[in-house]
Design a protein around this motif. Structure first.
Motif, PDB file in Angstrom:
ATOM      1  N   ALA A 133       0.814  -1.211   0.000  1.00 15.13           N
ATOM      2  CA  ALA A 133       0.000   0.000   0.000  1.00 15.13           C
ATOM      3  C   ALA A 133       0.848   1.262   0.000  1.00 15.13           C
ATOM      4  N   GLY A 134       2.081   1.157   0.475  1.00 17.67           N
ATOM      5  CA  GLY A 134       2.950   2.320   0.496  1.00 17.67           C
ATOM      6  C   GLY A 134       3.754   2.496  -0.768  1.00 17.67           C
ATOM      7  N   GLY A 135       3.568   1.610  -1.728  1.00 15.04           N
ATOM      8  CA  GLY A 135       4.271   1.731  -2.995  1.00 15.04           C
ATOM      9  C   GLY A 135       5.604   1.007  -3.047  1.00 15.04           C
ATOM     10  N   ASP A 136       5.976   0.307  -1.967  1.00 11.40           N
ATOM     11  CA  ASP A 136       7.243  -0.407  -1.953  1.00 11.40           C
ATOM     12  C   ASP A 136       7.110  -1.716  -2.718  1.00 11.40           C
ATOM     13  N   THR A 137       8.098  -2.024  -3.516  1.00 14.76           N
ATOM     14  CA  THR A 137       8.076  -3.266  -4.273  1.00 14.76           C
ATOM     15  C   THR A 137       8.439  -4.428  -3.367  1.00 14.76           C
ATOM     16  N   VAL A 138       7.625  -5.473  -3.398  1.00 16.37           N
ATOM     17  CA  VAL A 138       7.857  -6.674  -2.599  1.00 16.37           C
ATOM     18  C   VAL A 138       7.971  -7.836  -3.574  1.00 16.37           C
ATOM     19  N   HIS A 139       9.180  -8.190  -3.936  1.00 21.46           N
ATOM     20  CA  HIS A 139       9.397  -9.181  -4.970  1.00 21.46           C
ATOM     21  C   HIS A 139       8.924 -10.556  -4.523  1.00 21.46           C
ATOM     22  N   GLY A 140       8.008 -11.124  -5.291  1.00 23.95           N
ATOM     23  CA  GLY A 140       7.596 -12.506  -5.068  1.00 23.95           C
ATOM     24  C   GLY A 140       6.610 -12.700  -3.951  1.00 23.95           C
ATOM     25  N   ALA A 141       6.246 -11.654  -3.223  1.00 18.88           N
ATOM     26  CA  ALA A 141       5.365 -11.843  -2.062  1.00 18.88           C
ATOM     27  C   ALA A 141       3.984 -12.318  -2.486  1.00 18.88           C
ATOM     28  N   ALA A 142       3.404 -11.671  -3.497  1.00 15.76           N
ATOM     29  CA  ALA A 142       2.048 -12.047  -3.905  1.00 15.76           C
ATOM     30  C   ALA A 142       2.035 -13.447  -4.513  1.00 15.76           C
ATOM     31  N   GLU A 143       3.062 -13.745  -5.296  1.00 16.25           N
ATOM     32  CA  GLU A 143       3.091 -15.042  -5.934  1.00 16.25           C
ATOM     33  C   GLU A 143       3.195 -16.176  -4.935  1.00 16.25           C
ATOM     34  N   GLN A 144       3.846 -15.933  -3.803  1.00 10.54           N
ATOM     35  CA  GLN A 144       4.046 -16.984  -2.810  1.00 10.54           C
ATOM     36  C   GLN A 144       2.894 -17.057  -1.815  1.00 10.54           C
ATOM     37  N   GLY A 145       1.881 -16.198  -1.953  1.00 16.37           N
ATOM     38  CA  GLY A 145       0.706 -16.280  -1.094  1.00 16.37           C
ATOM     39  C   GLY A 145       0.957 -15.890   0.344  1.00 16.37           C
ATOM     40  N   ARG A 146       1.851 -14.949   0.610  1.00 18.81           N
ATOM     41  CA  ARG A 146       2.107 -14.522   1.977  1.00 18.81           C
ATOM     42  C   ARG A 146       2.315 -13.016   1.996  1.00 18.81           C
ATOM     43  N   GLU A 147       2.075 -12.436   3.125  1.00 22.70           N
ATOM     44  CA  GLU A 147       2.235 -11.001   3.263  1.00 22.70           C
ATOM     45  C   GLU A 147       3.651 -10.676   3.707  1.00 22.70           C
ATOM     46  N   PRO A 148       4.269  -9.644   3.138  1.00 22.20           N
ATOM     47  CA  PRO A 148       5.616  -9.250   3.561  1.00 22.20           C
ATOM     48  C   PRO A 148       5.610  -8.794   5.011  1.00 22.20           C
ATOM     49  N   HIS A 149       6.707  -9.066   5.695  1.00 23.73           N
ATOM     50  CA  HIS A 149       6.760  -8.787   7.128  1.00 23.73           C
ATOM     51  C   HIS A 149       6.554  -7.312   7.446  1.00 23.73           C
ATOM     52  N   HIS A 150       7.102  -6.418   6.640  1.00 22.08           N
ATOM     53  CA  HIS A 150       7.003  -5.003   6.992  1.00 22.08           C
ATOM     54  C   HIS A 150       5.562  -4.523   6.931  1.00 22.08           C
ATOM     55  N   ARG A 151       4.733  -5.110   6.067  1.00 22.40           N
ATOM     56  CA  ARG A 151       3.328  -4.723   6.003  1.00 22.40           C
ATOM     57  C   ARG A 151       2.580  -5.233   7.232  1.00 22.40           C
ATOM     58  N   LEU A 152       2.907  -6.436   7.672  1.00 15.77           N
ATOM     59  CA  LEU A 152       2.264  -6.985   8.868  1.00 15.77           C
ATOM     60  C   LEU A 152       2.681  -6.223  10.115  1.00 15.77           C
ATOM     61  N   GLU A 153       3.935  -5.801  10.163  1.00 15.51           N
ATOM     62  CA  GLU A 153       4.413  -5.073  11.337  1.00 15.51           C
ATOM     63  C   GLU A 153       3.696  -3.743  11.500  1.00 15.51           C
ATOM     64  N   LYS A 154       3.272  -3.159  10.395  1.00 15.68           N
ATOM     65  CA  LYS A 154       2.480  -1.926  10.488  1.00 15.68           C
ATOM     66  C   LYS A 154       1.132  -2.184  11.151  1.00 15.68           C
ATOM     67  N   LYS A 155       0.691  -3.449  11.123  1.00 15.07           N
ATOM     68  CA  LYS A 155      -0.567  -3.839  11.758  1.00 15.07           C
ATOM     69  C   LYS A 155      -0.351  -4.382  13.168  1.00 15.07           C
ATOM     70  N   GLY A 156       0.883  -4.309  13.657  1.00 14.30           N
ATOM     71  CA  GLY A 156       1.157  -4.785  15.011  1.00 14.30           C
ATOM     72  C   GLY A 156       1.446  -6.266  15.102  1.00 14.30           C
ATOM     73  N   LEU A 157       1.727  -6.931  13.980  1.00 14.54           N
ATOM     74  CA  LEU A 157       2.046  -8.364  13.977  1.00 14.54           C
ATOM     75  C   LEU A 157       3.535  -8.546  13.697  1.00 14.54           C
ATOM     76  N   PHE A 158       4.196  -9.272  14.568  1.00 11.29           N
ATOM     77  CA  PHE A 158       5.630  -9.511  14.412  1.00 11.29           C
ATOM     78  C   PHE A 158       5.882 -11.012  14.472  1.00 11.29           C
ATOM     79  N   PHE A 159       6.566 -11.536  13.458  1.00 12.59           N
ATOM     80  CA  PHE A 159       6.812 -12.964  13.367  1.00 12.59           C
ATOM     81  C   PHE A 159       8.293 -13.261  13.546  1.00 12.59           C
ATOM     82  N   LEU A 160       8.582 -14.269  14.357  1.00 12.08           N
ATOM     83  CA  LEU A 160       9.942 -14.761  14.511  1.00 12.08           C
ATOM     84  C   LEU A 160      10.129 -15.889  13.509  1.00 12.08           C
ATOM     85  N   ILE A 161      11.018 -15.691  12.544  1.00  5.48           N
ATOM     86  CA  ILE A 161      11.149 -16.671  11.462  1.00  5.48           C
ATOM     87  C   ILE A 161      12.380 -17.551  11.606  1.00  5.48           C
TER      88      ILE A 161
END
Length: 210
Positions: free
Chosen positions: A150-178
């Protein structure tokens, strides 16, 4: 400790840090410190349900919660009402709450089928928030071309892999330990693909704990 717990069940090394009183029959019973004493501690450890003892004391005092931070560990295993008990003790003006856990692992234990059907008590607050915020992040990402957030940042391969990029989730208060130190990489790859959109990264453990 639960007030009904037997003193004999408490490990000896924890006894010096436990508040007790004497019952009418002389038995050692667990007790809750007075509210003025609790407010002097920087850290208070409790189960979600036993936090209700503090909540009742606050209500009798006519005040409100005062904790600057409420941290609920293994929040994915607690029902939503259980989780709300300690959260109600946060300072209403500056309190912050952190839910730690994994809603893909063990969830709340609810034995009544009616409760499951009518109120979804088997769904933790952690799962509800994680699911709704992940969906919100996904909707924002669908506003433009695949792989652009939504901020215009390119996230390579995120949509194709069916997952949300971490930085977008962190804006929603979700933090994942990978980073995963738990198992052999071949075993990790299985549950990483099944539950975590293949996002886990195996890391070697320098010291094997026994």
């Amino acid at each position: 400790n639960a007030k009904g717990r037997s003193w004999d069940e408490l490990p000896e090394e924890l006894q010096p840090f436990t508040r007790t009183t004497k019952g009418e029959d002389g038995r050692t019973l667990f007790a809750v410190p007075p509210l003025e004493n609790l407010k002097q501690f920087r850290v208070v450890v409790s189960t979600c349900v036993c936090a209700e003892h503090i909540n009742k004391a606050v209500q009798r005092d006519g005040g409100s919660g005062w904790f600057s931070h409420i941290i609920v560990d293994e929040a994915g295993e607690a029902t939503e009402p259980e989780t709300l008990i300690p959260l109600s003790l946060a300072d209403p003006n500056r309190g912050k709450s952190i839910l730690l856990g994994d809603h893909y692992q063990l969830g709340p234990l609810v034995t009544t089928q009616t409760a499951k059907r009518l109120s979804q008590l088997d769904r933790s607050l952690l799962e509800r928030l994680a699911t709704s915020r992940n969906a919100a992040a996904r909707r924002e990402g669908e506003g433009g071309a695949a792989g652009v957030d939504a901020g215009g940042d390119t996230v390579h391969g995120a949509a194709e892999q069916g997952r949300e990029p971490h930085h977008r989730l962190e804006k929603k208060g979700l933090f994942f330990l990978i980073d995963s130190y738990r198992s052999h990489p071949d075993l990790m790859s299985i549950y990483s693909k099944l539950f975590y959109s293949d996002q886990l990264e195996h890391q070697p453990r320098n010291v094997q704990m026994s």
